[in-house]
Design an enzyme around this catalytic site. Structure first.
Site, PDB file in Angstrom:
ATOM      1  CE  LYS A  13      23.616  42.512 -23.138  1.00 28.47           C
ATOM      2  NZ  LYS A  13      23.971  43.756 -22.488  1.00 28.47           N
ATOM      3  NE  ARG A  88      17.812  44.708 -20.102  1.00 28.27           N
ATOM      4  CZ  ARG A  88      18.430  44.725 -21.280  1.00 28.27           C
ATOM      5  NH1 ARG A  88      18.327  43.719 -22.101  1.00 28.27           N
ATOM      6  NH2 ARG A  88      19.158  45.764 -21.619  1.00 28.27           N
ATOM      7  NE  ARG A 127      24.961  51.269 -28.447  1.00 26.18           N
ATOM      8  CZ  ARG A 127      24.471  50.295 -27.675  1.00 26.18           C
ATOM      9  NH1 ARG A 127      25.024  49.110 -27.657  1.00 26.18           N
ATOM     10  NH2 ARG A 127      23.445  50.540 -26.888  1.00 26.18           N
ATOM     11  NE  ARG A 158      20.211  51.323 -28.132  1.00 27.80           N
ATOM     12  CZ  ARG A 158      20.498  50.247 -27.407  1.00 27.80           C
ATOM     13  NH1 ARG A 158      21.192  49.267 -27.942  1.00 27.80           N
ATOM     14  NH2 ARG A 158      20.094  50.149 -26.157  1.00 27.80           N
ATOM     15  NE  ARG A 169      20.807  51.402 -22.002  1.00 28.04           N
ATOM     16  CZ  ARG A 169      21.570  51.861 -23.002  1.00 28.04           C
ATOM     17  NH1 ARG A 169      21.610  53.153 -23.266  1.00 28.04           N
ATOM     18  NH2 ARG A 169      22.282  51.035 -23.710  1.00 28.04           N
TER      19      ARG A 169
HETATM   20  P1  ADP Z   1      21.491  47.570 -23.602  1.00 30.05           P
HETATM   21  O1  ADP Z   1      21.851  46.204 -23.135  1.00 30.05           O
HETATM   22  O2  ADP Z   1      22.574  48.239 -24.366  1.00 30.05           O
HETATM   23  O3  ADP Z   1      20.907  48.456 -22.541  1.00 30.05           O
HETATM   24  P2  ADP Z   1      19.256  46.486 -25.205  1.00 30.05           P
HETATM   25  O4  ADP Z   1      19.189  46.768 -26.656  1.00 30.05           O
HETATM   26  O5  ADP Z   1      19.494  45.084 -24.784  1.00 30.05           O
HETATM   27  O6  ADP Z   1      20.348  47.489 -24.680  1.00 30.05           O
HETATM   28  O7  ADP Z   1      17.898  46.983 -24.497  1.00 30.05           O
HETATM   29  C1  ADP Z   1      17.408  48.289 -24.654  1.00 30.05           C
HETATM   30  C2  ADP Z   1      16.187  48.516 -23.752  1.00 30.05           C
HETATM   31  O8  ADP Z   1      15.130  47.608 -24.122  1.00 30.05           O
HETATM   32  C3  ADP Z   1      16.405  48.262 -22.273  1.00 30.05           C
HETATM   33  O9  ADP Z   1      16.940  49.383 -21.603  1.00 30.05           O
HETATM   34  C4  ADP Z   1      14.993  47.912 -21.801  1.00 30.05           C
HETATM   35  O10 ADP Z   1      14.198  49.066 -21.643  1.00 30.05           O
HETATM   36  C5  ADP Z   1      14.429  47.143 -22.977  1.00 30.05           C
HETATM   37  N1  ADP Z   1      14.624  45.673 -22.856  1.00 30.05           N
HETATM   38  C6  ADP Z   1      15.397  44.890 -23.660  1.00 30.05           C
HETATM   39  N2  ADP Z   1      15.352  43.603 -23.274  1.00 30.05           N
HETATM   40  C7  ADP Z   1      14.541  43.550 -22.187  1.00 30.05           C
HETATM   41  C8  ADP Z   1      14.094  42.522 -21.314  1.00 30.05           C
HETATM   42  N3  ADP Z   1      14.480  41.237 -21.472  1.00 30.05           N
HETATM   43  N4  ADP Z   1      13.270  42.843 -20.286  1.00 30.05           N
HETATM   44  C9  ADP Z   1      12.863  44.111 -20.102  1.00 30.05           C
HETATM   45  N5  ADP Z   1      13.239  45.143 -20.872  1.00 30.05           N
HETATM   46  C10 ADP Z   1      14.067  44.882 -21.915  1.00 30.05           C
END
Ligand code: ADP
Ligand code: ZN
Length: 218
Positions: A13, A88, A127, A158, A169
């Site tokens: 994404k 999310r 990654r 990361r 996750r």
């Molecule tokens: P990925 O999709 O690879 O897990 P992201 O960079 O989108 O990584 O998100 C990393 C972390 O940030 C998530 O595991 C969560 O803890 C937090 N996070 C990101 N976006 C949201 C959201 N919309 N609501 C709640 N937590 C979020």
């Protein structure tokens, strides 16, 4: 244009949202990136979010919604946005709908990139990211000197890209985020594409989908 990118962690994404953003000159909002920035700047938001992120859990809605609303406001005059990592869960999606409705706006398309769990785990465990410009690499194709090709900064892993957190996750994704597929399908704005294939191939498919938005409008 108002687009949401949906999909499990590791679907690509972020990579695709960045490309679309550049190609269409559309602001890209990644809640994950905003949160990581807050954590690295040790802001009060970052301090609140940090432990949830390192466990691979969702950061509480109250924190996220407050952060997103401020950002989206900034983007309105720039012709919309492409969202990545938000919404999310269904509660966040409803808030977003309500927020756009107040401005007589709505999402035009939700692009769901699908990828199987083992592919996702492989991508995420390998990654590497440039902490300066955000460019993404994988251990199998990263520059041998470990420095970003774009800006020369040393690449990093990361913190949440370790197998235990990745599995968590993915579980959180299936419990909380996956129901959004049905939510947006019912609204008639969901489009699915496979996340398998090269980033270029997937990007081309996404551009074709987005072109259909314009066709509908004219
Ligand atoms: P990925 O999709 O690879 O897990 P992201 O960079 O989108 O990584 O998100 C990393 C972390 O940030 C998530 O595991 C969560 O803890 C937090 N996070 C990101 N976006 C949201 C959201 N919309 N609501 C709640 N937590 C979020
Ligand atoms: Zn870089």
């Amino acid at each position: 244009m108002r687009i949401v990118m949906l999909g499990p962690p590791g679907a690509g994404k972020g990579t695709q949202a960045k490309r679309v953003s550049v190609k269409l000159n559309l602001p890209h909002l990644s809640t994950g990136e905003l949160l990581r920035e807050a954590v690295s700047n040790n802001t009060s938001l970052g301090r609140k979010a940090k432990s949830y992120m390192s466990r691979g859990e969702l950061v509480p809605d109250s924190i996220i919604l407050n952060m997103v609303e401020k950002e989206i406001d900034k983007y309105e005059e720039k012709g919309g946005f492409i969202l990545d990592g938000f919404p999310r869960n269904v509660a966040q999606a409803k808030k977003l709908d309500g927020y756009l409705e107040k401005k007589s706006e709505a999402l035009e398309m939700v692009i769901n990139i699908d990828v199987d769990e083992e592919t996702a785990v492989k991508r995420l465990t390998g990654r590497l990211v440039c902490p300066n410009c955000g460019k993404l690499y994988h251990a199998t194709n990263a520059p041998s000197d470990g420095a970003c090709k774009g800006c020369g900064t040393e690449l990093r892993k990361r913190e949440d890209d370790n197998e235990k957190t990745i599995r968590n996750r993915l579980e959180v994704y299936f419990d909380e985020t996956h129901p959004l597929i049905e939510y947006y399908r019912e609204k008639g704005i969901l489009r699915n594409i496979s996340g398998k294939g090269s980033p270029d191939e997937i990007f081309q498919k996404i551009l074709i989908l987005i072109a259909q938005i314009k066709v509908k409008k004219s």
